[in-house]
Design a protein around this motif. Structure first.
Motif, PDB file in Angstrom:
ATOM      1  N   ASP A 138       0.853  -1.188   0.000  1.00 19.47           N
ATOM      2  CA  ASP A 138       0.000   0.000   0.000  1.00 19.47           C
ATOM      3  C   ASP A 138       0.883   1.230   0.000  1.00 19.47           C
ATOM      4  OD1 ASP A 138      -2.317   1.414  -0.096  1.00 19.47           O
ATOM      5  OD2 ASP A 138      -2.835   1.192   2.017  1.00 19.47           O
ATOM      6  N   GLU A 139       0.288   2.362  -0.263  1.00 19.49           N
ATOM      7  CA  GLU A 139       1.032   3.613  -0.324  1.00 19.49           C
ATOM      8  C   GLU A 139       0.455   4.622   0.648  1.00 19.49           C
ATOM      9  OE1 GLU A 139      -1.281   5.866  -3.961  1.00 19.49           O
ATOM     10  OE2 GLU A 139       0.313   4.449  -4.460  1.00 19.49           O
ATOM     11  N   THR A 140       1.302   5.556   1.049  1.00 15.00           N
ATOM     12  CA  THR A 140       0.868   6.641   1.920  1.00 15.00           C
ATOM     13  C   THR A 140       1.672   7.880   1.579  1.00 15.00           C
ATOM     14  OG1 THR A 140       0.433   7.276   4.233  1.00 15.00           O
ATOM     15  CG2 THR A 140       2.519   6.163   3.778  1.00 15.00           C
ATOM     16  N   GLY A 141       1.264   9.015   2.091  1.00 13.73           N
ATOM     17  CA  GLY A 141       1.967  10.261   1.829  1.00 13.73           C
ATOM     18  C   GLY A 141       2.747  10.733   3.040  1.00 13.73           C
ATOM     19  N   VAL A 142       3.984  11.152   2.822  1.00 12.72           N
ATOM     20  CA  VAL A 142       4.835  11.694   3.880  1.00 12.72           C
ATOM     21  C   VAL A 142       5.230  13.113   3.489  1.00 12.72           C
ATOM     22  CG1 VAL A 142       6.970  11.432   5.192  1.00 12.72           C
ATOM     23  CG2 VAL A 142       5.705   9.409   4.462  1.00 12.72           C
ATOM     24  N   SER A 143       5.063  14.038   4.405  1.00 11.48           N
ATOM     25  CA  SER A 143       5.288  15.454   4.109  1.00 11.48           C
ATOM     26  C   SER A 143       6.643  15.922   4.619  1.00 11.48           C
ATOM     27  CB  SER A 143       4.179  16.304   4.748  1.00 11.48           C
ATOM     28  OG  SER A 143       4.444  17.682   4.574  1.00 11.48           O
ATOM     29  N   THR A 144       7.187  16.943   3.954  1.00 11.60           N
ATOM     30  CA  THR A 144       8.432  17.551   4.419  1.00 11.60           C
ATOM     31  C   THR A 144       8.210  18.394   5.668  1.00 11.60           C
ATOM     32  OG1 THR A 144       8.049  19.383   2.877  1.00 11.60           O
ATOM     33  CG2 THR A 144       9.506  17.613   2.143  1.00 11.60           C
TER      34      THR A 144
ATOM     35  N   THR B 104       4.527  16.693  -0.446  1.00  5.56           N
ATOM     36  CA  THR B 104       4.226  15.313  -0.086  1.00  5.56           C
ATOM     37  C   THR B 104       4.922  14.348  -1.040  1.00  5.56           C
ATOM     38  OG1 THR B 104       2.078  15.931   0.823  1.00  5.56           O
ATOM     39  CG2 THR B 104       2.396  13.620   0.265  1.00  5.56           C
ATOM     40  N   VAL B 105       5.566  13.350  -0.451  1.00 10.07           N
ATOM     41  CA  VAL B 105       6.214  12.280  -1.210  1.00 10.07           C
ATOM     42  C   VAL B 105       5.451  10.991  -0.938  1.00 10.07           C
ATOM     43  CG1 VAL B 105       8.312  10.888  -1.434  1.00 10.07           C
ATOM     44  CG2 VAL B 105       8.474  13.375  -1.180  1.00 10.07           C
ATOM     45  N   THR B 106       5.176  10.228  -1.986  1.00  8.56           N
ATOM     46  CA  THR B 106       4.478   8.956  -1.839  1.00  8.56           C
ATOM     47  C   THR B 106       5.459   7.866  -1.417  1.00  8.56           C
ATOM     48  OG1 THR B 106       2.848   9.554  -3.519  1.00  8.56           O
ATOM     49  CG2 THR B 106       3.093   7.211  -3.029  1.00  8.56           C
TER      50      THR B 106
END
Length: 245
Positions: free
Chosen positions: A98-104, A131-133
């Motif tokens: 699965d994927e999620t978003g991670v923010s700077t 946001t990086v996936t």
């Protein structure tokens, strides 16, 4: 109503109590001008009915509500069962992806501050983050594949190729990916659309702790680097070696 995603807030519930009392001709001292019961009545009601409490609801889109239905879930469960029986899969052979978003811009945790202090802040890189996936894969036995980062870029930078695959990401499913899985005896089974918040183990149990660990590392980074901003190029988390707790 809460089970149907249309839960009543406190004011609506107090107005409903007034309407019920009026309709059933029950003697009351509710506010007739506002046509609602008072906050003291609500407090007493919750005290008498301990199986009901004031909760903060989780935002759930219409797509998720419609996608996660009994028919779709039963079909997914049936397909999963048939695959497991046919291939005699063990726990270490079944992976969730699965994927999620991670923010700077990390989400700060709680800190110690002086009681009564009006403003309590913590340092972050930006006002608005990028946001990086992050794509993760983990088996039921705890074996996991190192995460893959997908960076949103219009102009390609060689810095993003460091320690990563050379190919760009085009879509969730491609003929090339299907042929690779078929050649390597990998069976793919997707969860029903818009149901990962209920059926995807990574969504339910892993991504939350992962982001907490990432936020903690960002806080430690700022304490050691002193005002050096975190960019997308710094988000591969080289210092997080242990599992998030």
């Amino acid at each position: 109503m809460s089970n149907l995603f249309y839960g009543l807030d406190s004011m609506k519930f107090r107005k409903l109590a007034y309407e019920c009392a009026e309709q059933l001709k029950i003697s009351h001292n509710f506010n007739k001008e506002l046509k609602c019961a008072g906050p003291d009545w609500l407090k007493g009601f919750l005290k008498r009915n301990t199986n009901i409490s004031v909760r903060k609801p989780e935002s759930t889109s219409i797509n998720r509500i419609e996608g996660c239905n009994r028919v779709e879930v039963e079909l997914f469960s049936k397909n999963l069962e048939e695959l497991m029986i046919k291939n005699n899969d063990a726990a270490h052979q079944i992976f969730n992806v699965d994927e999620t978003g991670v923010s700077t811009v990390q989400k700060p945790g709680t800190i110690l501050a002086k009681t009564g202090q009006k403003r309590v802040g913590t340092v972050t890189s930006w006002e608005r983050g990028k946001t990086v996936t992050v794509v993760c894969a983990m088996s039921a036995s705890g074996v996991y594949v190192p995460p893959m980062f997908i960076y949103p870029r219009q102009r390609h930078s060689p810095l993003l190729e460091k320690d990563g695959p050379p190919d760009n990401n085009n879509s969730h499913s491609t003929l090339e990916a299907y042929e690779f899985c078929k050649a390597n005896y990998i069976n793919m089974l997707s969860t029903p659309p818009h149901s990962s918040h209920r059926l995807q183990p990574l969504d339910i149990t892993f991504f939350g702790p992962l982001k907490k660990a990432y936020n903690r590392e960002c806080d430690l980074y700022f304490k050691s680097k002193n005002m050096i901003k975190i960019t997308m190029y710094d988000m591969h988390m080289p210092n997080i070696q242990d599992k998030p707790d």
